[in-house]
Scaffold this motif. Structure first.
Motif, PDB file in Angstrom:
ATOM      1  N   THR A   1       0.871  -1.165   0.000  1.00  0.00           N
ATOM      2  CA  THR A   1       0.000   0.000   0.000  1.00  0.00           C
ATOM      3  C   THR A   1       0.915   1.223   0.000  1.00  0.00           C
ATOM      4  O   THR A   1       2.137   1.096   0.181  1.00  0.00           O
ATOM      5  CB  THR A   1      -0.891   0.025   1.259  1.00  0.00           C
ATOM      6  N   PRO A   2       0.363   2.419  -0.198  1.00  0.00           N
ATOM      7  CA  PRO A   2       1.220   3.617  -0.196  1.00  0.00           C
ATOM      8  C   PRO A   2       2.020   3.787   1.097  1.00  0.00           C
ATOM      9  O   PRO A   2       3.114   4.353   1.084  1.00  0.00           O
ATOM     10  CB  PRO A   2       0.207   4.760  -0.385  1.00  0.00           C
ATOM     11  N   ARG A   3       1.505   3.279   2.203  1.00  0.00           N
ATOM     12  CA  ARG A   3       2.174   3.478   3.492  1.00  0.00           C
ATOM     13  C   ARG A   3       2.848   2.221   4.048  1.00  0.00           C
ATOM     14  O   ARG A   3       3.724   2.322   4.904  1.00  0.00           O
ATOM     15  CB  ARG A   3       1.173   4.002   4.526  1.00  0.00           C
ATOM     16  N   VAL A   4       2.418   1.060   3.572  1.00  0.00           N
ATOM     17  CA  VAL A   4       2.954  -0.189   4.123  1.00  0.00           C
ATOM     18  C   VAL A   4       3.473  -1.069   2.989  1.00  0.00           C
ATOM     19  O   VAL A   4       2.744  -1.377   2.042  1.00  0.00           O
ATOM     20  CB  VAL A   4       1.876  -0.960   4.916  1.00  0.00           C
ATOM     21  N   ALA A   5       4.740  -1.475   3.107  1.00  0.00           N
ATOM     22  CA  ALA A   5       5.349  -2.355   2.104  1.00  0.00           C
ATOM     23  C   ALA A   5       6.661  -2.885   2.645  1.00  0.00           C
ATOM     24  O   ALA A   5       7.283  -2.265   3.525  1.00  0.00           O
ATOM     25  CB  ALA A   5       5.595  -1.596   0.795  1.00  0.00           C
ATOM     26  N   PHE A   6       7.072  -4.037   2.133  1.00  0.00           N
ATOM     27  CA  PHE A   6       8.398  -4.542   2.479  1.00  0.00           C
ATOM     28  C   PHE A   6       9.431  -3.657   1.779  1.00  0.00           C
ATOM     29  O   PHE A   6       9.348  -3.457   0.562  1.00  0.00           O
ATOM     30  CB  PHE A   6       8.562  -5.994   2.017  1.00  0.00           C
ATOM     31  N   PRO A   7      10.393  -3.121   2.523  1.00  0.00           N
ATOM     32  CA  PRO A   7      11.391  -2.246   1.897  1.00  0.00           C
ATOM     33  C   PRO A   7      12.268  -3.003   0.911  1.00  0.00           C
ATOM     34  O   PRO A   7      12.673  -4.146   1.170  1.00  0.00           O
ATOM     35  CB  PRO A   7      12.206  -1.719   3.085  1.00  0.00           C
ATOM     36  N   ALA A   8      12.540  -2.392  -0.224  1.00  0.00           N
ATOM     37  CA  ALA A   8      13.375  -3.028  -1.247  1.00  0.00           C
ATOM     38  C   ALA A   8      14.755  -3.344  -0.689  1.00  0.00           C
ATOM     39  O   ALA A   8      15.418  -2.470  -0.126  1.00  0.00           O
ATOM     40  CB  ALA A   8      13.494  -2.114  -2.461  1.00  0.00           C
ATOM     41  N   GLY A   9      15.167  -4.595  -0.809  1.00  0.00           N
ATOM     42  CA  GLY A   9      16.481  -5.006  -0.342  1.00  0.00           C
ATOM     43  C   GLY A   9      16.600  -5.157   1.163  1.00  0.00           C
ATOM     44  O   GLY A   9      17.686  -5.442   1.680  1.00  0.00           O
ATOM     45  N   GLY A  10      15.502  -4.987   1.896  1.00  0.00           N
ATOM     46  CA  GLY A  10      15.559  -5.095   3.353  1.00  0.00           C
ATOM     47  C   GLY A  10      15.592  -6.537   3.831  1.00  0.00           C
ATOM     48  O   GLY A  10      15.248  -7.463   3.101  1.00  0.00           O
ATOM     49  N   HIS A  11      15.993  -6.735   5.079  1.00  0.00           N
ATOM     50  CA  HIS A  11      16.064  -8.069   5.676  1.00  0.00           C
ATOM     51  C   HIS A  11      14.664  -8.525   6.067  1.00  0.00           C
ATOM     52  O   HIS A  11      13.939  -7.813   6.759  1.00  0.00           O
ATOM     53  CB  HIS A  11      16.960  -8.036   6.916  1.00  0.00           C
ATOM     54  N   THR A  12      14.281  -9.722   5.628  1.00  0.00           N
ATOM     55  CA  THR A  12      13.001 -10.308   6.016  1.00  0.00           C
ATOM     56  C   THR A  12      13.191 -11.780   6.352  1.00  0.00           C
ATOM     57  O   THR A  12      14.172 -12.402   5.937  1.00  0.00           O
ATOM     58  CB  THR A  12      11.948 -10.177   4.889  1.00  0.00           C
ATOM     59  N   GLU A  13      12.249 -12.327   7.088  1.00  0.00           N
ATOM     60  CA  GLU A  13      12.291 -13.731   7.477  1.00  0.00           C
ATOM     61  C   GLU A  13      10.932 -14.367   7.211  1.00  0.00           C
ATOM     62  O   GLU A  13       9.914 -13.676   7.177  1.00  0.00           O
ATOM     63  CB  GLU A  13      12.689 -13.861   8.951  1.00  0.00           C
ATOM     64  N   ALA A  14      10.928 -15.693   7.043  1.00  0.00           N
ATOM     65  CA  ALA A  14       9.680 -16.372   6.704  1.00  0.00           C
ATOM     66  C   ALA A  14       9.652 -17.789   7.243  1.00  0.00           C
ATOM     67  O   ALA A  14      10.688 -18.366   7.601  1.00  0.00           O
ATOM     68  CB  ALA A  14       9.492 -16.387   5.184  1.00  0.00           C
ATOM     69  N   SER A  15       8.452 -18.335   7.273  1.00  0.00           N
ATOM     70  CA  SER A  15       8.276 -19.734   7.659  1.00  0.00           C
ATOM     71  C   SER A  15       7.070 -20.282   6.912  1.00  0.00           C
ATOM     72  O   SER A  15       6.159 -19.541   6.531  1.00  0.00           O
ATOM     73  CB  SER A  15       8.072 -19.873   9.172  1.00  0.00           C
ATOM     74  N   GLY A  16       7.091 -21.597   6.669  1.00  0.00           N
ATOM     75  CA  GLY A  16       5.996 -22.252   5.973  1.00  0.00           C
ATOM     76  C   GLY A  16       5.373 -23.316   6.855  1.00  0.00           C
ATOM     77  O   GLY A  16       6.090 -24.070   7.530  1.00  0.00           O
ATOM     78  N   HIS A  17       4.031 -23.392   6.866  1.00  0.00           N
ATOM     79  CA  HIS A  17       3.331 -24.302   7.765  1.00  0.00           C
ATOM     80  C   HIS A  17       2.278 -25.083   6.990  1.00  0.00           C
ATOM     81  O   HIS A  17       1.302 -24.499   6.498  1.00  0.00           O
ATOM     82  CB  HIS A  17       2.679 -23.505   8.893  1.00  0.00           C
ATOM     83  N   ALA A  18       2.495 -26.390   6.861  1.00  0.00           N
ATOM     84  CA  ALA A  18       1.501 -27.249   6.226  1.00  0.00           C
ATOM     85  C   ALA A  18       0.451 -27.603   7.270  1.00  0.00           C
ATOM     86  O   ALA A  18       0.783 -27.969   8.408  1.00  0.00           O
ATOM     87  CB  ALA A  18       2.152 -28.506   5.672  1.00  0.00           C
ATOM     88  N   MET A  19      -0.825 -27.486   6.876  1.00  0.00           N
ATOM     89  CA  MET A  19      -1.945 -27.764   7.785  1.00  0.00           C
ATOM     90  C   MET A  19      -2.988 -28.538   6.992  1.00  0.00           C
ATOM     91  O   MET A  19      -3.855 -27.946   6.344  1.00  0.00           O
ATOM     92  CB  MET A  19      -2.534 -26.455   8.316  1.00  0.00           C
ATOM     93  N   GLY A  20      -2.870 -29.861   7.007  1.00  0.00           N
ATOM     94  CA  GLY A  20      -3.739 -30.642   6.164  1.00  0.00           C
ATOM     95  C   GLY A  20      -3.455 -30.309   4.704  1.00  0.00           C
ATOM     96  O   GLY A  20      -2.297 -30.318   4.282  1.00  0.00           O
ATOM     97  N   HIS A  21      -4.493 -29.982   3.935  1.00  0.00           N
ATOM     98  CA  HIS A  21      -4.275 -29.661   2.513  1.00  0.00           C
ATOM     99  C   HIS A  21      -3.987 -28.170   2.282  1.00  0.00           C
ATOM    100  O   HIS A  21      -3.954 -27.713   1.145  1.00  0.00           O
ATOM    101  CB  HIS A  21      -5.470 -30.119   1.665  1.00  0.00           C
ATOM    102  N   TYR A  22      -3.739 -27.431   3.362  1.00  0.00           N
ATOM    103  CA  TYR A  22      -3.376 -26.015   3.256  1.00  0.00           C
ATOM    104  C   TYR A  22      -1.897 -25.808   3.564  1.00  0.00           C
ATOM    105  O   TYR A  22      -1.308 -26.562   4.344  1.00  0.00           O
ATOM    106  CB  TYR A  22      -4.193 -25.166   4.238  1.00  0.00           C
ATOM    107  N   ALA A  23      -1.325 -24.788   2.975  1.00  0.00           N
ATOM    108  CA  ALA A  23       0.044 -24.383   3.302  1.00  0.00           C
ATOM    109  C   ALA A  23       0.031 -22.875   3.524  1.00  0.00           C
ATOM    110  O   ALA A  23      -0.389 -22.115   2.640  1.00  0.00           O
ATOM    111  CB  ALA A  23       1.008 -24.740   2.176  1.00  0.00           C
ATOM    112  N   GLY A  24       0.460 -22.453   4.707  1.00  0.00           N
ATOM    113  CA  GLY A  24       0.484 -21.033   5.034  1.00  0.00           C
ATOM    114  C   GLY A  24       1.913 -20.527   5.116  1.00  0.00           C
ATOM    115  O   GLY A  24       2.785 -21.186   5.684  1.00  0.00           O
ATOM    116  N   LEU A  25       2.165 -19.361   4.544  1.00  0.00           N
ATOM    117  CA  LEU A  25       3.490 -18.746   4.569  1.00  0.00           C
ATOM    118  C   LEU A  25       3.456 -17.452   5.367  1.00  0.00           C
ATOM    119  O   LEU A  25       2.665 -16.545   5.065  1.00  0.00           O
ATOM    120  CB  LEU A  25       3.984 -18.457   3.145  1.00  0.00           C
TER     121      LEU A  25
END
Length: 280
Positions: A210-234
């Protein structure tokens, strides 16, 4: 007194060869450690240009091998990897027995909705996240991602829906995005969550902004993936200024807060579970 014997005169036409001190000490320490003689070291230096090309090719091969078999350079070129946003750190988690009632999509056929998943406010302990802009729910899962390897996983996994919601912390310090994939079964969800351990270097989810909220270009980010039955959430989180987390940054609480989105999946477990037998 007998005079000293005269100094021998070198034979005509023969000059005494003087060994150069530089030649005596000439060597390349690294090549010497490899066991190469000085003659062999000279040859390496003479053919340095060719060796440089070979070393560069070897380095590229090793780099590709280190990335893992799921990453294919022809599918995710260096230019793409350098410009597309992706997390610096990722960890995947397979589905647990808790999600057995929704192990297959046919046992849970009701489509996902934005209203089910993304509350306007998420709160966990001292962390409060507020929805930024409008979440997106799409049936074209591939369009919400980049990287051919990721696209193949979604296609093979029978993905029918992808939902994305972007959040910002109340103090504006953090950004968090949650993405949910509706896949065919647990095997497909597990494959996505686990394969991204290496694949995230060459394929990832496209960020909402959005105009005010966004991941900064080239910034440090972290993630995780979670399988839940037939769903996968990131889960994808980071500081709004792109800096790496410091002692005051609790990324664990931040991740748990945005995972409140998963309450919708637990409601589906209840709906898909067989009704208890009536008491006798």
């Amino acid at each position: 007194m007998t005079p000293p014997p005269p100094t021998p005169t070198p034979a005509p036409g023969r000059k005494r060869r003087r060994t150069s001190g530089k030649a005596q000490t000439w060597s390349v320490p690294l090549l010497e450690e490899w066991g190469l003689t000085r003659t062999q070291q000279r040859l390496v230096v003479v053919f340095g240009s060719l060796a440089g090309v070979l070393v560069a090719a070897l380095a590229l091969t090793l780099a590709i091998s280190a990335i893992g078999s799921d990453f294919e350079p022809e599918r995710a070129t260096a230019s793409v990897i350098g410009t597309e946003p992706r997390p610096d750190v990722y960890r995947g988690w397979p589905s647990s027995k808790v999600f057995a009632p929704i192990a297959e999509s046919r046992a849970d056929p009701k489509p996902l909705t934005v209203k089910d998943l993304f509350a306007k406010t998420l709160k966990e302990g001292r962390t409060t996240l507020r929805l930024a802009g409008s979440p997106k729910l799409e049936t074209d899962c591939v369009a919400a991602t980049w990287g051919q390897g990721f696209a193949d996983l979604l296609t093979q996994g029978g993905c029918t829906q992808v939902a994305r919601g972007l959040y910002a912390s109340a103090d504006g310090r953090y950004v968090a995005q949650y993405t949910m994939f509706n896949l065919r079964d647990t095997a497909a969800a597990d494959a996505l969550a686990n394969t991204l351990t290496t694949l995230h270097r060459g394929g990832w989810v496209r960020p909402l902004q959005t105009p005010r909220v966004a991941f900064p270009a080239g910034g440090h980010t972290e993630a995780s993936g979670h399988a839940m039955g037939h769903y996968a959430g990131l889960v994808w989180i980071g500081r709004a200024d792109g800096a790496e987390p410091g002692p005051r940054d609790d990324f664990v609480s931040l991740s748990l807060t945005v995972r409140a989105t998963e309450k919708a999946i637990f409601r589906r477990i209840v709906a898909a579970s067989p009704a208890p037998a009536p008491a006798q």
